[in-house]
Scaffold this active site. Sequence first.
Site, PDB file in Angstrom:
ATOM      1  N   PHE A 106       0.850  -1.184   0.000  1.00 54.91           N
ATOM      2  CA  PHE A 106       0.000   0.000   0.000  1.00 54.91           C
ATOM      3  C   PHE A 106       0.887   1.236   0.000  1.00 54.91           C
ATOM      4  CE2 PHE A 106      -4.526   0.992   0.625  1.00 54.91           C
ATOM      5  CZ  PHE A 106      -5.081  -0.202   0.215  1.00 54.91           C
ATOM      6  N   GLN A 137      -7.372  14.675   3.340  1.00 50.67           N
ATOM      7  CA  GLN A 137      -6.695  13.858   2.336  1.00 50.67           C
ATOM      8  C   GLN A 137      -7.545  13.697   1.084  1.00 50.67           C
ATOM      9  OE1 GLN A 137      -6.062   9.353   2.851  1.00 50.67           O
ATOM     10  NE2 GLN A 137      -4.032  10.228   2.929  1.00 50.67           N
ATOM     11  N   HIS A 161      -7.883  11.527  -2.204  1.00 54.40           N
ATOM     12  CA  HIS A 161      -7.448  10.222  -2.707  1.00 54.40           C
ATOM     13  C   HIS A 161      -7.347  10.303  -4.229  1.00 54.40           C
ATOM     14  CE1 HIS A 161      -7.352   5.959  -3.490  1.00 54.40           C
ATOM     15  NE2 HIS A 161      -7.379   5.683  -2.200  1.00 54.40           N
ATOM     16  N   LEU A 171     -14.858   5.799  -4.386  1.00 50.87           N
ATOM     17  CA  LEU A 171     -13.490   5.318  -4.305  1.00 50.87           C
ATOM     18  C   LEU A 171     -13.225   4.036  -5.087  1.00 50.87           C
ATOM     19  CD1 LEU A 171     -10.879   6.056  -2.650  1.00 50.87           C
ATOM     20  CD2 LEU A 171     -11.422   4.020  -1.359  1.00 50.87           C
ATOM     21  N   GLU A 189      -7.145   1.791  -3.289  1.00 53.24           N
ATOM     22  CA  GLU A 189      -5.712   1.818  -3.562  1.00 53.24           C
ATOM     23  C   GLU A 189      -5.185   0.397  -3.790  1.00 53.24           C
ATOM     24  OE1 GLU A 189      -3.553   4.523  -1.090  1.00 53.24           O
ATOM     25  OE2 GLU A 189      -1.795   3.225  -1.132  1.00 53.24           O
ATOM     26  N   ARG A 208      -0.742   9.209  -0.919  1.00 54.27           N
ATOM     27  CA  ARG A 208      -1.889   9.772  -1.629  1.00 54.27           C
ATOM     28  C   ARG A 208      -1.742  11.247  -1.959  1.00 54.27           C
ATOM     29  NH1 ARG A 208      -6.255   6.349   1.854  1.00 54.27           N
ATOM     30  NH2 ARG A 208      -5.661   4.416   0.844  1.00 54.27           N
ATOM     31  N   HIS A 240     -11.298  12.405   0.785  1.00 58.04           N
ATOM     32  CA  HIS A 240     -11.404  11.020   1.229  1.00 58.04           C
ATOM     33  C   HIS A 240     -11.304  10.838   2.739  1.00 58.04           C
ATOM     34  CE1 HIS A 240     -11.052   6.755   1.151  1.00 58.04           C
ATOM     35  NE2 HIS A 240      -9.806   6.747   1.586  1.00 58.04           N
ATOM     36  N   ARG A 259      -2.423  10.790   6.195  1.00 60.11           N
ATOM     37  CA  ARG A 259      -2.563   9.423   6.669  1.00 60.11           C
ATOM     38  C   ARG A 259      -2.108   8.438   5.604  1.00 60.11           C
ATOM     39  NH1 ARG A 259      -6.949   5.326   5.661  1.00 60.11           N
ATOM     40  NH2 ARG A 259      -7.599   6.767   4.067  1.00 60.11           N
TER      41      ARG A 259
HETATM   42  C1  LIG Z   1     -14.654   4.353   0.442  1.00 64.01           C
HETATM   43  C2  LIG Z   1     -13.678   4.277   1.577  1.00 64.01           C
HETATM   44  C3  LIG Z   1     -12.713   3.285   1.589  1.00 64.01           C
HETATM   45  C4  LIG Z   1     -11.792   3.221   2.643  1.00 64.01           C
HETATM   46  N1  LIG Z   1     -10.848   2.218   2.631  1.00 64.01           N
HETATM   47  C5  LIG Z   1     -10.005   2.111   3.684  1.00 64.01           C
HETATM   48  C6  LIG Z   1      -9.074   1.033   3.743  1.00 64.01           C
HETATM   49  O1  LIG Z   1      -9.019   0.149   2.885  1.00 64.01           O
HETATM   50  N2  LIG Z   1      -8.239   0.981   4.816  1.00 64.01           N
HETATM   51  C7  LIG Z   1      -8.280   1.890   5.805  1.00 64.01           C
HETATM   52  O2  LIG Z   1      -7.505   1.790   6.748  1.00 64.01           O
HETATM   53  N3  LIG Z   1      -9.175   2.915   5.772  1.00 64.01           N
HETATM   54  C8  LIG Z   1     -10.037   3.032   4.743  1.00 64.01           C
HETATM   55  N4  LIG Z   1     -10.937   4.070   4.729  1.00 64.01           N
HETATM   56  C9  LIG Z   1     -11.059   4.941   5.905  1.00 64.01           C
HETATM   57  C10 LIG Z   1     -11.735   4.177   7.029  1.00 64.01           C
HETATM   58  O3  LIG Z   1     -12.705   3.313   6.494  1.00 64.01           O
HETATM   59  C11 LIG Z   1     -12.413   5.100   8.033  1.00 64.01           C
HETATM   60  O4  LIG Z   1     -11.512   6.088   8.462  1.00 64.01           O
HETATM   61  C12 LIG Z   1     -12.886   4.317   9.257  1.00 64.01           C
HETATM   62  O5  LIG Z   1     -13.604   3.172   8.877  1.00 64.01           O
HETATM   63  C13 LIG Z   1     -13.735   5.199  10.140  1.00 64.01           C
HETATM   64  O6  LIG Z   1     -14.321   4.430  11.152  1.00 64.01           O
HETATM   65  P1  LIG Z   1     -15.159   5.124  12.290  1.00 64.01           P
HETATM   66  O7  LIG Z   1     -15.594   4.040  13.220  1.00 64.01           O
HETATM   67  O8  LIG Z   1     -14.391   6.250  12.835  1.00 64.01           O
HETATM   68  O9  LIG Z   1     -16.426   5.774  11.538  1.00 64.01           O
HETATM   69  P2  LIG Z   1     -17.602   5.212  10.508  1.00 64.01           P
HETATM   70  O10 LIG Z   1     -17.345   3.813  10.165  1.00 64.01           O
HETATM   71  O11 LIG Z   1     -17.690   6.212   9.472  1.00 64.01           O
HETATM   72  O12 LIG Z   1     -18.847   5.255  11.441  1.00 64.01           O
HETATM   73  C14 LIG Z   1     -19.445   6.448  11.867  1.00 64.01           C
HETATM   74  C15 LIG Z   1     -20.679   6.130  12.669  1.00 64.01           C
HETATM   75  O13 LIG Z   1     -21.173   7.313  13.275  1.00 64.01           O
HETATM   76  C16 LIG Z   1     -22.571   7.314  13.223  1.00 64.01           C
HETATM   77  N5  LIG Z   1     -23.015   8.708  13.350  1.00 64.01           N
HETATM   78  C17 LIG Z   1     -22.553   9.808  12.722  1.00 64.01           C
HETATM   79  N6  LIG Z   1     -23.216  10.893  13.152  1.00 64.01           N
HETATM   80  C18 LIG Z   1     -24.083  10.477  14.082  1.00 64.01           C
HETATM   81  C19 LIG Z   1     -25.043  11.129  14.903  1.00 64.01           C
HETATM   82  N7  LIG Z   1     -25.249  12.433  14.855  1.00 64.01           N
HETATM   83  N8  LIG Z   1     -25.789  10.364  15.738  1.00 64.01           N
HETATM   84  C20 LIG Z   1     -25.625   9.020  15.794  1.00 64.01           C
HETATM   85  N9  LIG Z   1     -24.729   8.366  15.055  1.00 64.01           N
HETATM   86  C21 LIG Z   1     -23.975   9.087  14.218  1.00 64.01           C
HETATM   87  C22 LIG Z   1     -22.902   6.647  11.913  1.00 64.01           C
HETATM   88  O14 LIG Z   1     -24.206   6.129  11.962  1.00 64.01           O
HETATM   89  C23 LIG Z   1     -21.830   5.551  11.870  1.00 64.01           C
HETATM   90  O15 LIG Z   1     -22.295   4.420  12.561  1.00 64.01           O
HETATM   91  C24 LIG Z   1     -11.853   4.158   3.688  1.00 64.01           C
HETATM   92  C25 LIG Z   1     -12.828   5.146   3.676  1.00 64.01           C
HETATM   93  C26 LIG Z   1     -13.711   5.238   2.617  1.00 64.01           C
HETATM   94  C27 LIG Z   1     -14.714   6.356   2.619  1.00 64.01           C
END
Ligand SMILES: Cc1cc2nc3c(=O)[nH]c(=O)nc-3n(C[C@H](O)[C@H](O)[C@H](O)COP(=O)(O)OP(=O)(O)OC[C@H]3O[C@@H](n4cnc5c(N)ncnc54)[C@H](O)[C@@H]3O)c2cc1C
Length: 578
Positions: A123, A236, A238, A248, A251, A282, A348, A390
């Site tokens: 990666f 960031q 992407h 997306l 990568e 990125r 991203h 990142r």
């Molecule tokens: C398309 C894509 C591909 C990616 N691929 C990778 C990868 O391969 N490897 C990697 O390391 N990272 C990757 N990332 C980044 C990574 O996925 C995220 O940074 C990470 O999953 C975020 O996790 P999280 O638990 O912080 O938030 P999320 O998984 O985004 O969860 C947020 C949660 O908050 C809740 N929420 C938000 N606002 C409220 C509110 N007001 N009230 C109640 N609930 C709320 C939502 O319902 C959700 O459950 C990718 C991101 C994207 C967008």
Amino acid sequence: MKVEEAKQYHKIDAVVVGSGLAGLRAALEIASSGFQVAVLTKVYPTRSHSGAAQGGIAAALANAAEDSLELHMFDTIKGSDYLGDQDVVELFVNEAVKTVYELEHMGVPFSRTEDGRINQRPFGGHSSPRACFSADVTGHVLLHTLYEQCVKHNVHFYNEFQVFSLLIQDDISRGVIAWDIRNGGLHIFHSRAVLLATGGYGRAFKITSNAHANTGDALGMILECGLPLEDMEFVQFHPTGLHKYGILLSEAARGEGAHITNDKGERFMKDYAPAKMELAPRDVVSRAEQTEINEGRGIGGQDYVHLDLRHIGKERILERLPQVYELALNYLGVDALVEPVPIQPTAHYSMGGIPANIRSEVIKDAKGTVVKGLYTAGEASCLSLHGANRLGTNSLQEAATFGRVSGIHMVQFLKENGYENLPANPLEQAQSKISAWMNGTGSERHAKILAELQDNMTKLVGVFRNEEDMIKMKGILKELQERFKNVTIDDKSHIFNLDLLEAFEVGNLLSFSDVMVEGAIARKESRGAHFRSDYPKRDDKNWLRHTLAWRTDKGVKLDHSREVVIDMDRYPPQERKY
Ligand SMILES: Cc1cc2nc3c(=O)[nH]c(=O)nc-3n(C[C@H](O)[C@H](O)[C@H](O)COP(=O)(O)OP(=O)(O)OC[C@H]3O[C@@H](n4cnc5c(N)ncnc54)[C@H](O)[C@@H]3O)c2cc1C
């Protein structure tokens, strides 16, 4: 409004806002330690954006090639352009290995090497193949496995509950107020500890890979409580977003060997990062792409370049990159087996967020004063692990690892602390917003304001930035905020009132975008993802510092006195070349 006016009052040890990887991992830790925990989420848990992650989760297992914790640490620090706090990075790389094995034991179906170990792929910015993966659906399997574990351990799920305000008084967290999306009505959640894990906030931009739910709600609520955000200028972009959609293409495609080419069919990365080519980090690849586009070498002179997978071969594409293949086919009608795929940079990942210390406790100033009982993890937080940029696969790992770390510290806190009283009028803040929108007579509509915000943020605060554009954006934001005061919503019902939910989200987007732009104007240097054409050099003398930013009646207040944690003997800042 008094407590009795709430639709329902809940008293529970801990509340986790967000059911992505970070929220679920923390909830699991709390529940399996014998405490009652409620997870509040506005989308169904398994629809959180973590589930969209494709490429992988980083850990120095050394299964595919030689690797070490030191190397993972060095890559992350260099990737961060030396803005990452090195104590946090060290904890992270150490815990990452444990986190992956733990996830494996919970049942995550990782792709395997021929001899049965967890397979790892290359990666960007990582100097060894370090991304553990499950084809290109890594986030999906991680999220589902953790959800199963949470159900098994009796985590209480409040699905389709949108948190509208935080109950913080005298620097002590006392719970949250949430709107019940399905039935309407405000609920009070009175709790001893709260974790904010609402994920990323790419929706401030028009071209973004982020889900519609990624609107930075917790960030808006934090600012509303008079607390700061950290390093918000670092967003960031992407390099492989599907043209026009921003969706997306992982990568992992480049990890598997895909090329990026311009109008002349040249692999132009040879001019920008000859050693790493397409697998440079990125920020480097996105700037290269944008430069090619700006200088007229986009395909047919347009605003995109090509991602070429053809030479990887049908079998490997369909086995390792099925989702990439399908996305290109379904959205653009492009068959990646026989033709290159149009791509452009897409907003991203957000390096900044809610400031927290190494224990995931939310802090309120540059001295590190803690808001008691309030924690944050995952993309909504800023620890600061990723600094100015990142590395791919480090964020799923951050969410899982610091989900666990925050959970451990919350459990400790719960053992030592009881309930604090609720504020006198806990519903006031949420209720006053709702009635202003429901009963308003203004002619503004939030959807229009959102479209203008996104369009301008992509144009003026994107891959390349400069003072003039950003000052313009500042003016636009001021105007949009004024107009937002006159927003009325058309739907007056209480059942699935998306109009209401979106009004709340747009308010949050406007609020933190302001902080993002002001932080970017103030940072007169280029570092990681923050690139200023008018200050193209990194300035270590003045800017090895974090940005803390508050919103006040007089505008955004900035504080740059928080210095980056650097171990000068081990990882002193060097020029960042690839
Ligand atoms: C398309 C894509 C591909 C990616 N691929 C990778 C990868 O391969 N490897 C990697 O390391 N990272 C990757 N990332 C980044 C990574 O996925 C995220 O940074 C990470 O999953 C975020 O996790 P999280 O638990 O912080 O938030 P999320 O998984 O985004 O969860 C947020 C949660 O908050 C809740 N929420 C938000 N606002 C409220 C509110 N007001 N009230 C109640 N609930 C709320 C939502 O319902 C959700 O459950 C990718 C991101 C994207 C967008």
